[in-house]
Motif scaffolding. Structure first.
Motif, PDB file in Angstrom:
ATOM      1  N   MET A 139       0.823  -1.192   0.014  1.00 32.52           N
ATOM      2  CA  MET A 139      -0.012   0.051  -0.056  1.00 32.52           C
ATOM      3  C   MET A 139       0.785   1.266  -0.029  1.00 32.52           C
ATOM      4  SD  MET A 139      -3.157   0.954   0.562  1.00 32.52           S
ATOM      5  CE  MET A 139      -4.255   2.211   1.126  1.00 32.52           C
ATOM      6  N   LYS A 140       0.968   2.184  -1.108  1.00 28.24           N
ATOM      7  CA  LYS A 140       1.372   3.298  -1.042  1.00 28.24           C
ATOM      8  C   LYS A 140       0.930   4.386   0.003  1.00 28.24           C
ATOM      9  CE  LYS A 140       3.585   2.020  -4.750  1.00 28.24           C
ATOM     10  NZ  LYS A 140       4.975   1.918  -5.146  1.00 28.24           N
ATOM     11  N   GLU A 141       1.572   4.991   0.286  1.00 31.99           N
ATOM     12  CA  GLU A 141       1.423   6.156   1.522  1.00 31.99           C
ATOM     13  C   GLU A 141       1.362   7.503   0.760  1.00 31.99           C
ATOM     14  OE1 GLU A 141       3.318   5.919   5.511  1.00 31.99           O
ATOM     15  OE2 GLU A 141       3.650   3.697   5.249  1.00 31.99           O
ATOM     16  N   LEU A 142       0.683   8.359   1.461  1.00 30.55           N
ATOM     17  CA  LEU A 142       0.626  10.028   1.196  1.00 30.55           C
ATOM     18  C   LEU A 142       0.748  10.504   2.273  1.00 30.55           C
ATOM     19  CD1 LEU A 142      -0.149  12.143  -0.908  1.00 30.55           C
ATOM     20  CD2 LEU A 142      -2.552  11.915  -0.653  1.00 30.55           C
ATOM     21  N   TRP A 143       1.654  11.318   2.188  1.00 31.71           N
ATOM     22  CA  TRP A 143       2.023  12.192   3.201  1.00 31.71           C
ATOM     23  C   TRP A 143       1.865  13.593   2.751  1.00 31.71           C
ATOM     24  CZ3 TRP A 143       6.834  11.346   6.868  1.00 31.71           C
ATOM     25  CH2 TRP A 143       6.818  10.011   7.412  1.00 31.71           C
ATOM     26  N   ILE A 144       1.447  14.829   3.795  1.00 28.06           N
ATOM     27  CA  ILE A 144       1.363  16.025   3.129  1.00 28.06           C
ATOM     28  C   ILE A 144       2.415  16.701   4.183  1.00 28.06           C
ATOM     29  CG2 ILE A 144      -0.657  16.657   4.584  1.00 28.06           C
ATOM     30  CD1 ILE A 144      -1.066  18.730   2.215  1.00 28.06           C
ATOM     31  N   GLU A 145       3.235  17.648   3.917  1.00 32.76           N
ATOM     32  CA  GLU A 145       4.225  18.480   4.469  1.00 32.76           C
ATOM     33  C   GLU A 145       3.478  19.774   4.473  1.00 32.76           C
ATOM     34  OE1 GLU A 145       8.725  20.093   5.251  1.00 32.76           O
ATOM     35  OE2 GLU A 145       8.337  18.395   3.595  1.00 32.76           O
ATOM     36  N   ILE A 146       3.127  20.384   5.577  1.00 36.21           N
ATOM     37  CA  ILE A 146       2.499  21.759   5.742  1.00 36.21           C
ATOM     38  C   ILE A 146       3.490  22.822   6.349  1.00 36.21           C
ATOM     39  CG2 ILE A 146       0.582  23.151   6.914  1.00 36.21           C
ATOM     40  CD1 ILE A 146      -1.010  20.366   6.891  1.00 36.21           C
ATOM     41  N   ASP A 147       3.693  23.723   5.595  1.00 29.64           N
ATOM     42  CA  ASP A 147       4.557  24.736   5.703  1.00 29.64           C
ATOM     43  C   ASP A 147       4.258  25.463   7.084  1.00 29.64           C
ATOM     44  OD1 ASP A 147       6.431  27.118   6.048  1.00 29.64           O
ATOM     45  OD2 ASP A 147       6.739  26.895   3.912  1.00 29.64           O
ATOM     46  N   GLY A 148       4.954  25.670   8.076  1.00 30.04           N
ATOM     47  CA  GLY A 148       4.681  26.367   9.316  1.00 30.04           C
ATOM     48  C   GLY A 148       4.322  27.826   9.036  1.00 30.04           C
ATOM     49  N   LEU A 152       8.280  -0.680  -9.587  1.00 27.92           N
ATOM     50  CA  LEU A 152       7.779  -0.851  -8.055  1.00 27.92           C
ATOM     51  C   LEU A 152       7.456   0.606  -7.525  1.00 27.92           C
ATOM     52  CD1 LEU A 152      10.720  -3.039  -6.906  1.00 27.92           C
ATOM     53  CD2 LEU A 152       8.431  -3.655  -7.318  1.00 27.92           C
ATOM     54  N   GLY A 153       8.254   1.617  -8.068  1.00 29.64           N
ATOM     55  CA  GLY A 153       7.918   2.884  -7.437  1.00 29.64           C
ATOM     56  C   GLY A 153       8.198   3.099  -6.023  1.00 29.64           C
ATOM     57  N   ALA A 154       8.378   4.340  -5.445  1.00 24.61           N
ATOM     58  CA  ALA A 154       8.748   4.448  -4.328  1.00 24.61           C
ATOM     59  C   ALA A 154       7.589   4.003  -3.171  1.00 24.61           C
ATOM     60  CB  ALA A 154       8.932   6.126  -3.660  1.00 24.61           C
ATOM     61  N   ASP A 155       7.482   3.952  -1.881  1.00 21.91           N
ATOM     62  CA  ASP A 155       6.741   3.490  -1.214  1.00 21.91           C
ATOM     63  C   ASP A 155       5.439   4.417  -0.939  1.00 21.91           C
ATOM     64  OD1 ASP A 155       7.737   0.802  -0.637  1.00 21.91           O
ATOM     65  OD2 ASP A 155       9.344   1.859   0.356  1.00 21.91           O
TER      66      ASP A 155
END
Length: 165
Positions: A1-10, A148-151
């Motif tokens: 299962m691929k993961e989706l993260w978001i980075e939120i700029d402070g 394969l791609g990134a995880d």
């Protein structure tokens, strides 16, 4: 299962951060924030990642073998984040994976496919490899590299629509 993260700029305005957090709560596996925003991110019910504070995942922006080992001994989930500018940076990412870092988050500013291919080939099965991206198009490329791609990907955006895409 691929993961989706978001980075939120402070440094984003509070209302925009709130909008991104609402969207992230629907589609993201992890929210990466600065220490000041960990508390608000936790309210979404999504896992949090930060370099300090009480996050679910401890993010190291500078690879430190001793710190990785210490955090792992304490039972912490560890993400090592780095920029890939050359072969030495690739080796650092691979070494972090060999130390059982849970996640390796890479940014390839001169991109993307060759360093990502090299790292995918060497860290597969040791750590989860996440590629930092700024659009859905970049995310697709990262997830399909070497078949394969990134995880997963860490999306850096201030646009809630880009996240939903």
């Amino acid at each position: 299962m691929k993961e989706l993260w978001i980075e939120i700029d402070g440094s984003l305005p509070t209302d925009l951060k709130s909008s991104l957090l609402r969207s992230a709560s629907q589609v993201c596996d992890v929210i990466l924030v600065g220490a000041r925003d960990v508390e608000n991110a936790k309210k979404t019910g999504v896992k949090t990642a930060a370099s300090s504070g009480e996050s679910d995942i401890k993010v190291l922006s500078i690879f430190d073998e001793g710190k990785v080992n210490e955090l792992k001994r304490m039972g912490k989930t560890v993400a090592v984040k780095g920029t890939i500018r050359g072969r030495g940076d690739e080796e650092t990412a691979i070494k972090a994976a060999e130390l059982s870092s849970d996640y390796i988050v890479i940014k390839c500013p001169d991109w993307k496919v060759i360093p990502l291919e090299n790292i995918i080939a060497k860290v597969r099965g040791k750590s989860k490899l996440l590629a930092e991206v700024s659009s859905a198009k970049e995310a697709k490329l990262a997830l399909e590299t070497l078949e394969l791609g990134a995880d997963g990907v860490v999306l850096k955006t201030s646009n809630p629509e880009e996240l939903m895409e």
